[in-house]
Design an enzyme around this catalytic site. Structure first.
Site, PDB file in Angstrom:
ATOM      1  N   GLN A  63      -9.642   5.413  21.046  1.00 16.62           N
ATOM      2  CA  GLN A  63      -9.864   6.806  21.416  1.00 16.62           C
ATOM      3  C   GLN A  63     -11.152   7.324  20.796  1.00 16.62           C
ATOM      4  O   GLN A  63     -11.547   8.447  21.051  1.00 16.62           O
ATOM      5  CB  GLN A  63      -8.694   7.676  20.917  1.00 16.62           C
ATOM      6  CG  GLN A  63      -7.366   7.389  21.600  1.00 16.62           C
ATOM      7  CD  GLN A  63      -6.208   8.118  20.926  1.00 16.62           C
ATOM      8  OE1 GLN A  63      -5.286   7.488  20.427  1.00 16.62           O
ATOM      9  NE2 GLN A  63      -6.240   9.436  20.900  1.00 16.62           N
ATOM     10  N   PHE A 106      -2.089   7.592  22.426  1.00 12.89           N
ATOM     11  CA  PHE A 106      -1.111   8.513  21.831  1.00 12.89           C
ATOM     12  C   PHE A 106      -1.434   8.859  20.376  1.00 12.89           C
ATOM     13  O   PHE A 106      -0.549   9.197  19.601  1.00 12.89           O
ATOM     14  CB  PHE A 106       0.321   7.963  21.958  1.00 12.89           C
ATOM     15  CG  PHE A 106       0.710   7.663  23.377  1.00 12.89           C
ATOM     16  CD1 PHE A 106       0.860   8.693  24.292  1.00 12.89           C
ATOM     17  CD2 PHE A 106       0.892   6.348  23.809  1.00 12.89           C
ATOM     18  CE1 PHE A 106       1.187   8.416  25.625  1.00 12.89           C
ATOM     19  CE2 PHE A 106       1.219   6.076  25.138  1.00 12.89           C
ATOM     20  CZ  PHE A 106       1.370   7.111  26.047  1.00 12.89           C
ATOM     21  N   GLU A 108      -6.852   6.556  17.420  1.00 16.55           N
ATOM     22  CA  GLU A 108      -7.875   7.525  17.007  1.00 16.55           C
ATOM     23  C   GLU A 108      -8.652   6.968  15.816  1.00 16.55           C
ATOM     24  O   GLU A 108      -9.864   6.936  15.823  1.00 16.55           O
ATOM     25  CB  GLU A 108      -7.227   8.873  16.669  1.00 16.55           C
ATOM     26  CG  GLU A 108      -8.250   9.932  16.276  1.00 16.55           C
ATOM     27  CD  GLU A 108      -7.687  11.345  16.152  1.00 16.55           C
ATOM     28  OE1 GLU A 108      -6.596  11.623  16.681  1.00 16.55           O
ATOM     29  OE2 GLU A 108      -8.354  12.178  15.510  1.00 16.55           O
ATOM     30  N   ARG A 136      -2.357  20.921  10.373  1.00 16.36           N
ATOM     31  CA  ARG A 136      -1.798  21.332  11.661  1.00 16.36           C
ATOM     32  C   ARG A 136      -0.300  21.620  11.527  1.00 16.36           C
ATOM     33  O   ARG A 136       0.224  22.541  12.164  1.00 16.36           O
ATOM     34  CB  ARG A 136      -2.071  20.282  12.746  1.00 16.36           C
ATOM     35  CG  ARG A 136      -1.744  20.772  14.149  1.00 16.36           C
ATOM     36  CD  ARG A 136      -2.210  19.808  15.240  1.00 16.36           C
ATOM     37  NE  ARG A 136      -3.582  20.017  15.644  1.00 16.36           N
ATOM     38  CZ  ARG A 136      -3.987  20.923  16.535  1.00 16.36           C
ATOM     39  NH1 ARG A 136      -3.112  21.702  17.136  1.00 16.36           N
ATOM     40  NH2 ARG A 136      -5.258  21.046  16.839  1.00 16.36           N
ATOM     41  N   PHE A 183       0.116  15.710  16.385  1.00 16.65           N
ATOM     42  CA  PHE A 183      -0.717  15.668  15.182  1.00 16.65           C
ATOM     43  C   PHE A 183      -0.177  16.599  14.087  1.00 16.65           C
ATOM     44  O   PHE A 183      -0.899  17.421  13.546  1.00 16.65           O
ATOM     45  CB  PHE A 183      -2.147  16.064  15.593  1.00 16.65           C
ATOM     46  CG  PHE A 183      -3.238  15.580  14.671  1.00 16.65           C
ATOM     47  CD1 PHE A 183      -3.670  14.265  14.686  1.00 16.65           C
ATOM     48  CD2 PHE A 183      -3.859  16.460  13.789  1.00 16.65           C
ATOM     49  CE1 PHE A 183      -4.702  13.837  13.858  1.00 16.65           C
ATOM     50  CE2 PHE A 183      -4.885  16.032  12.946  1.00 16.65           C
ATOM     51  CZ  PHE A 183      -5.301  14.720  12.992  1.00 16.65           C
ATOM     52  N   ALA A 188      -6.592  15.804  20.051  1.00 13.96           N
ATOM     53  CA  ALA A 188      -6.309  17.228  19.948  1.00 13.96           C
ATOM     54  C   ALA A 188      -6.202  17.865  21.346  1.00 13.96           C
ATOM     55  O   ALA A 188      -6.409  19.070  21.492  1.00 13.96           O
ATOM     56  CB  ALA A 188      -7.375  17.939  19.101  1.00 13.96           C
ATOM     57  N   GLU A 206      -0.851  17.278  24.430  1.00 14.91           N
ATOM     58  CA  GLU A 206       0.132  17.262  23.353  1.00 14.91           C
ATOM     59  C   GLU A 206       1.212  18.351  23.410  1.00 14.91           C
ATOM     60  O   GLU A 206       2.362  18.079  23.072  1.00 14.91           O
ATOM     61  CB  GLU A 206      -0.581  17.377  21.997  1.00 14.91           C
ATOM     62  CG  GLU A 206      -1.498  16.216  21.690  1.00 14.91           C
ATOM     63  CD  GLU A 206      -2.410  16.556  20.521  1.00 14.91           C
ATOM     64  OE1 GLU A 206      -3.349  17.358  20.703  1.00 14.91           O
ATOM     65  OE2 GLU A 206      -2.166  16.044  19.425  1.00 14.91           O
TER      66      GLU A 206
END
Ligand code: MTE
Ligand code: HPA
Ligand code: MOS
Length: 781
Positions: free
Chosen positions: A213, A244, A248, A326, A360, A526, A729
């Site tokens: 990603q 997913f 990342e 978050r 996240f 995000a 998300e």
């Protein structure tokens, strides 16, 4: 010049955004022609890598019997930490994550050495000798977040976010309730496992095909590991078979090892990990432990709350800091909490390093308040829905604990509509009646809302670039910094470009993400992929359009502002028109630049990371779901009979893709909360659930039998791309309603106002133990 336009052609100029279009690769996905990294034809001389993994959760690395590994058939080389010419690190934020373990073994499954062999099977066989080859001195290990928290063992310092006077308000509250709760982690279980294929290029260059990603971060990390410059390294990703969040940051270890081997041996090297190894090596969603106290009034209004959120980070920081930030920024979910104190502890344990996973940290934050509100409602003998509604943010009570005003609140009308369309009240009554006459099978119902902040909560990441090429035949190629992982980003970006240039979608093709094309990109994460890259591509397309418009104005003898691009033509107010292709070839002869870059940054964001205050989000995405479940109180099994979801995607760019995202996120979130149970051996720290035989993701059979997903069609109040909203998300939080419906079914077996303790995931065992706890003698067996 074209013949004057007649009306039927004008009406054929349909918009390319706001319409359902199939995924740009759908025909390739279903025919098996879509190319993933492992499908790329192998270059001559390709070698294969496999990783030797730590057999201990914690210890000092004493020696590796490299000679033993080297003697194995097919083995060409064995690489260790000492072989990196640059930095042995793949940690994205702190440099605390060795690519290959150097002195310390930090978790069972940690890569310690890499075997490079003539084929993959031989590499794997040799790497499997790790248990014999690795000599280490065992140290005591911390395996749970609770133990690590008790020992004050964290990957980053604790984070605190307070508003008002929670201690005083709690003391003065008419009612108080305290509890402890925990939710498990979750494996991303992308269908395509982690893979990198590194190919040496001329003059100390390297091309890496990587399922990631975050191509730019792969480029940077592996340049550092090699001691090279970024311009020597090209990372490409045409598509992933799912990410997913798991690709990342954590695609890096594989990219770095493949790159090291390829540059050392000057041969192409592929590293494709097997599913079990992927489980053992990479981290996943953070499991959270909570300790909370809440004060409320007779009507169920929350007057104060205090909560410890303890995340299990594993052995390194990875993305755990922004995940916790978050989580803290989503504990409010859709509710006004006048006095609140949140304490985030990022526990360091000797397990895989946990990372991004759809939501996240947002789901872990919001789930806590949903469980608390459910308990408050049950204690008061109220329908939890009523208590939720009473606590919703509203005018005058619309500032979040982190200081952002909730300016686009649509949670009230959205839930009202869902209550009506799902027939909530009538079904609540039917379920009560059903349960009264059904001693073994019990039904439950729950409605839960979602408010999810959109933007990276690290301000500078909210930027994107794109390149649009218009060729002289009128076909268009768009390249942007985002990656395609199945979510349909390329389709949406192509739609935006087609719409801007007035072309049919078939004229626009999206190409592979490539660090040689767009530099310094952010991760596709995000949920911001289409917001950011859509705007950047629109910017590029608009620059080309304005150059073309200047020429068309001359050719059609019409002011520029009266031109329209549509139906593969450019139309003048006078009724004259020119085909796009003809215009483009004329522009080429006029030496007009037919390609452009585009750039976008999200406006208005600011964030004080130390104080946890500011405006981290451009806007919020909202949603709500009603789930009805059936629980077998003898076996603990449950299933979803019906789920109604109403989700806010602003003005959808592509309703078909958005509904697909909502459905997928719902089922994925449901898996997290019902069946996906991660178990580590309590003594050795070995992950026991490392394959689909023991780790249960939902299948098509687990889909709600009656699944009704609708989009709440209202334009984004912010100037997002065509007033759409991010969708990737937020809908993962919708199946909170499934967990709470199961709890509702369990509660129906107990006395009025009983509040069962149901852990998540609500596996059959968890359901049985919750049932046992409320009525130890009522069940047989
Ligand atoms: N959908 C599919 N099919 N596959 C994925 O891997 N990842 C999710 C979501 N939807 C994912 C997906 C996650 S974690 C994010 S952040 C977003 O897609 C990223 O893409 P977007 O920003 O383009 O929505
Ligand atoms: N989501 C995903 N990745 C991130 C974020 C986020 O909010 N912030 C920093 N990296
Ligand atoms: Mo998604 S967890 O932001 O990759």
């Amino acid at each position: 010049m074209n013949k004057p336009l007649d009306l039927p052609i004008l009406s054929a100029a349909q918009p390319q955004v706001g319409v359902s279009r199939s995924h740009e690769s759908a025909h390739l996905h279903v025919s098996g022609e879509a190319s993933y990294v492992d499908d790329i034809a192998e270059a001559q001389g390709t070698l294969h890598a496999a990783l030797g993994l730590s057999p201990l959760a914690h210890g000092r690395l004493l020696a590796i019997d490299i000679a033993l590994i080297k003697r194995q058939p097919g083995v060409v080389a064995v690489l260790t930490a000492a072989d990196f010419p640059g930095e042995n690190n793949c940690g994205p934020l702190l440099h605390d994550d060795p690519i290959l373990a150097a002195d310390t073994l930090s978790y069972l499954g940690q890569p310690v050495f890499a075997v490079i062999a003539t084929d993959r099977e031989l590499a794997r066989r040799a790497a499997a000798l790790a248990k014999t080859a690795i000599q280490a001195e065992p140290w005591p290990a911390l395996l749970t977040a609770r133990e690590a928290h008790a020992a004050g063992h964290y990957v980053i310092p604790p984070m605190h976010l307070t508003r008002g006077e929670p201690a005083q308000a709690l003391a003065a509250a008419p009612h108080r309730l305290a509890g402890e709760w925990a939710v498990g982690g979750q494996e991303q279980f992308y269908l395509e496992g982690q893979i990198s294929y590194a190919l040496p290029q001329e003059d100390r260059g390297l091309l890496v095909h990587c399922s990631t990603q975050h191509p730019s971060e792969m480029q940077q990390l592996l340049a550092h590991a090699l001691g090279w410059s970024a311009h020597q390294v090209q990372v490409q990703c045409r598509r992933m078979g799912g990410g997913f969040g798991g690709k990342e940051s954590q695609s890096a270890v594989f990219a770095c090892v493949a790159a090291l081997a390829a540059t050392k041996l000057r041969r192409p090297v592929k590293l494709r990990v097997d599913r079990d190894d992927d489980f053992m090596i990479t981290g996943r969603r953070h499991g959270f432990d909570y300790r909370w106290q809440v004060g409320y009034d007779d009507d169920g209004h929350i007057v104060a709350a205090e909560i410890d959120l303890i995340s299990n980070c594993g052995h390194s920081a990875d993305l755990s800091a922004p995940v916790m930030a978050r989580a803290l920024c989503h504990f409010d979910n859709a509710y006004w909490l006048p006095h609140v104190a949140m304490h985030g502890y990022c526990a360091k344990t000797n397990t895989q390093s946990n990372t991004a996973f759809r939501g996240f940290g947002g789901p872990q934050g919001a789930l806590a308040i949903e469980m608390i509100l459910d308990s408050v409602a049950r204690r008061l003998g109220l329908d939890p829905l009523v208590v939720r509604q009473r606590n919703f943010y509203r005018d005058g009570q619309d500032v979040t604990p982190y200081g952002q005003r909730v300016e686009d609140n649509i949670i009230l009308p959205l839930t009202d509509r869902l209550i009506a369309t799902s027939d909530y009240h009538a079904r609540r009554a039917e379920i009560t009646a059903f349960n009264a006459h059904s001693p073994v099978l019990k039904k439950g119902l729950a409605l839960t809302p979602v408010k999810f902040g959109i933007s990276f909560n690290v301000v500078h990441l909210n930027q994107a670039g794109a390149l649009v090429h218009v060729y002289t035949d009128g076909s268009v190629l768009v390249n942007h910094g985002g990656t395609e992982m199945g979510q349909g980003l390329n389709t949406k970006v192509a739609q935006v470009v087609a719409h801007e240039l007035g072309l049919s979608l078939a004229r626009v093709r999206a190409s592979a993400t490539d660090t040689h094309k767009i530099a310094n990109t952010s991760a596709t994460a995000a949920s911001t992929g289409s917001d950011l890259n859509g705007k950047a591509a629109q910017d590029a397309a608009r620059k080309i359009k304005s150059r073309l418009a200047a020429l068309a104005a001359q050719l059609l003898d019409c002011p520029e502002d009266e031109l329209r691009f549509g139906g593969d033509q450019v139309l003048a107010g006078t009724g004259r028109s020119i085909a796009f292709t003809e215009l483009v070839s004329k522009a080429y002869l006029e030496r007009i630049q037919l390609w452009s870059d585009g750039f976008y940054t999200t406006p208005g964001l600011h964030w004080d990371r130390a104080k946890l205050q500011g405006k981290p989000f451009y806007y919020y995405a909202y949603g709500a779901a009603v789930s009805e479940v059936l629980v077998d109180t003898l076996t603990g099994e449950s299933r979803v009979l019906r789920a109604d979801a109403l989700h806010d995607v602003g003005q959808s760019l592509n309703p078909a893709l958005d509904i697909g995202q909502v459905e997928g996120a719902f089922v994925q979130g449901m898996g997290w909360l019902t069946t996906e149970d991660l178990v580590w051996h309590p003594k050795t720290g070995a992950l026991l659930t490392h394959a689909p035989s023991t780790y249960k993701i939902p299948t098509a059979n687990d889909m709600p039998a009656d699944f009704r997903v609708a989009l709440f069609d209202a334009p984004n109040r912010e100037d997002s791309i065509h007033r759409s909203k991010a969708v990737g998300e937020p809908p993962l939080l919708l199946p909170f309603s499934v967990l709470l419906a199961i709890k509702d079914a369990i509660a129906s077996t107990g006395p009025a106002s009983c509040d069962p303790h149901l852990r998540a995931p609500a596996t059959a065992e968890a359901v049985l133990s919750a049932l046992d706890a409320i009525q130890p003698t009522a069940r047989v067996g």
